[in-house]
Structures are given as C-alpha cells and as structure tokens.
Design a protein around this motif. Structure first.
Motif: not given
Ligand SMILES: CC(C)(COP(=O)(O)OP(=O)(O)OC[C@H]1O[C@@H](n2cnc3c(N)ncnc32)[C@H](O)[C@@H]1OP(=O)(O)O)[C@@H](O)C(=O)NCCC(=O)NCCS
Length: 234
Positions: A144-156
């Motif tokens: 649930q680490d926020e930094d991991f999920w931030k990686g999805c921001q550039s996904c379509v």
C-alpha cells in the motif's frame, strides 16, 4: 534463434550505457501496445544497474536484447520485478522467461523474506509468473506504499484505478509469498494457461467487465474467478 543465442546476467556498472536504449524501447513498446506503463527515466534505470538490482540480456553478437529490474516497497516487505522488456527482434525465443527467472532468483537472494509481486495485462508475463509460483491476488494484498501507486499515474488506465479506489484496474495482480505460498494453485493455473491460451482471453474479458462494473465488486471476486477457471477448464 533460441535461448542459447543469448547471455542473461545481473547487470554490471558498465552496462549503464544501455539505459537510454532500454527506456526508448519501453516507451515504444507501450505505444505500440496502446497500454499503460509507469514511465522510467534513463537516470533511474542507470541507478538500478549501478545498484546491482537489474538483469540484462545480450545476443551473443553483443546487441542489447532485454532487461528487468527490482524495486522495493513498504520498507523491503514487498519486491516488484518491473520494467520487463525484450527487444522486438528477439521476442518469442524464451528470453523474457529467462530474464524473469534470473531476476526472481536475484530478488530471492537479496530479499528472502519479501513478497514478490507484479501487475500485468500480458499473457506472456502471467504465464511466466505462474511458473514461478505467483498467484493472482486482489490489489489489497499488494503493497500500500503510496510511492508504488504513484507509478501508475503515467498509465492510460489511471482514471479507472482512481475510480475503483485502487481496489482494481485492468492489470492482474500476482503475488509470490515465500511464507504462505501454495505451489499447487499457481502450478495449476500455469498448466491451464499453457494448455488453453483462450482461457486467458476469457479470464481477462470477465475480469475487465468486473472492473468496469459500476458497483464495487466483492473483494474475493477475482480470486474466485481464477479458481473457477482452474476447475471449469480442466
Ligand atoms: C512481453 C515480452 C516481455 C515477452 O518477451 P518474449 O521474450 O517474447 O517472451 P518469451 O519468449 O519468454 O515467452 C514467454 C511465454 O509467453 C508467450 N508469449 C510471448 N509473447 C506473447 C504474446 N505477445 N502474447 C501471448 N503470449 C506470448 C510465449 O509463447 C511463452 O509461452 P510458452 O512458455 O507457453 O511458450 C515482450 O513481448 C515485450 O518486451 N513486450 C513489451 C513490453 C511488455 O509488455 N512488458 C511486460 C510488461 S508487464
């Protein structure tokens, strides 16, 4: 062309010169597939190479052929093997399989207690992960680490992930748990994928309709779906 035409190794500092080519190929492949990807910079990839946290492959003539790296989350409790890429001219020769096995082995050496996970929309990666003992899981079982999920921001598909409050999206989550791992379930799924590739398409179609359903689905929905497939398509 077969797997014996390639060298698959833990990347060494001198391989940083390939960082740019690797990032360009990641971006090109994502564009060609029309799917999402967490963007990586050449500096980030070079850092992974310097830290001994990546695997690189070359054709025996010296041409760069493939890459993958390790990321850690939740203070090392979770590991992801990310950024898997094989140069288009070397695909379908078993290279992704060899790279994933090598990076898995490296991850297990470096982080023996960590859970290893991945998010993917691709059949090739689902097959390889299942062979390694990963099982499909719900997103709540991932870091649930926020930094991991931030990686999805550039996904379509990021808007879908947001809409689903990070409980689901188009990717399938898969996890290898060194403590609770039940090889039989993963193995069965791997066998089914190998025997009946159409199974995957059905799996994804139903999963995607579940994801796009307006009501939040049952938390165990995907796991039950996966188990149902292993039973129905024997
Ligand atoms: C996905 C990718 C890494 C596969 O690389 P590869 O070297 O061709 O894969 P392999 O030859 O090791 O194949 C592994 C398995 O997947 C299957 N496979 C490979 N590409 C596939 C595809 N496009 N569709 C369906 N199955 C595929 C292979 O047949 C093989 O299955 P098998 O063991 O039953 O024979 C490569 O196509 C790629 O770099 N794509 C762009 C980036 C990407 O999608 N990365 C993954 C992000 S999660």
């Amino acid at each position: 062309m077969n797997i014996n035409d390639f060298i698959v190794q833990v990347a060494l500092p001198e391989h940083r010169v390939f960082a740019e080519e690797i990032c360009e190929e990641m971006a090109e492949s994502a564009k060609a597939r029309g799917t999402g990807i967490a963007k990586r910079s050449p500096e980030y990839v070079a850092g992974k190479i310097s830290d001994g946290k990546s695997v690189i492959a070359f054709h025996k003539d010296g041409t760069w052929a493939g890459f993958c790296y390790i990321e850690t989350w939740s203070h090392g409790q979770f590991v992801a093997n990310s950024g898997l890429i094989v140069s288009p001219k070397f695909r379908k020769a078993g290279l992704a399989n060899a790279i994933k096995h090598k990076i898995f082995e490296l991850s297990r050496q470096k982080y023996p207690k960590a859970k290893i996970f991945g998010l993917t929309t691709g059949l090739a990666v689902m097959k390889i992960n299942s062979d390694l003992g990963y099982e499909p899981v719900t997103y709540s079982e991932l870091t649930q680490d926020e930094d991991f999920w931030k990686g999805c921001q550039s996904c379509v598909n990021f808007e879908i992930l947001k809409m689903k409050e990070r409980k689901n999206c188009m990717c399938t989550a898969m996890l290898y748990d060194p403590v609770e791992q039940k090889h039989d379930v993963a193995k069965k799924f791997a066998e089914e994928l190998h025997k009946k590739p159409k199974l995957y398409e059905r799996f994804m179609r139903i999963k995607q309709s579940l994801v796009l359903k307006p009501k939040p689905e049952n938390k165990g929905g995907l796991k039950s779906l996966f188990l149902m497939f292993t039973v129905l398509f024997k």
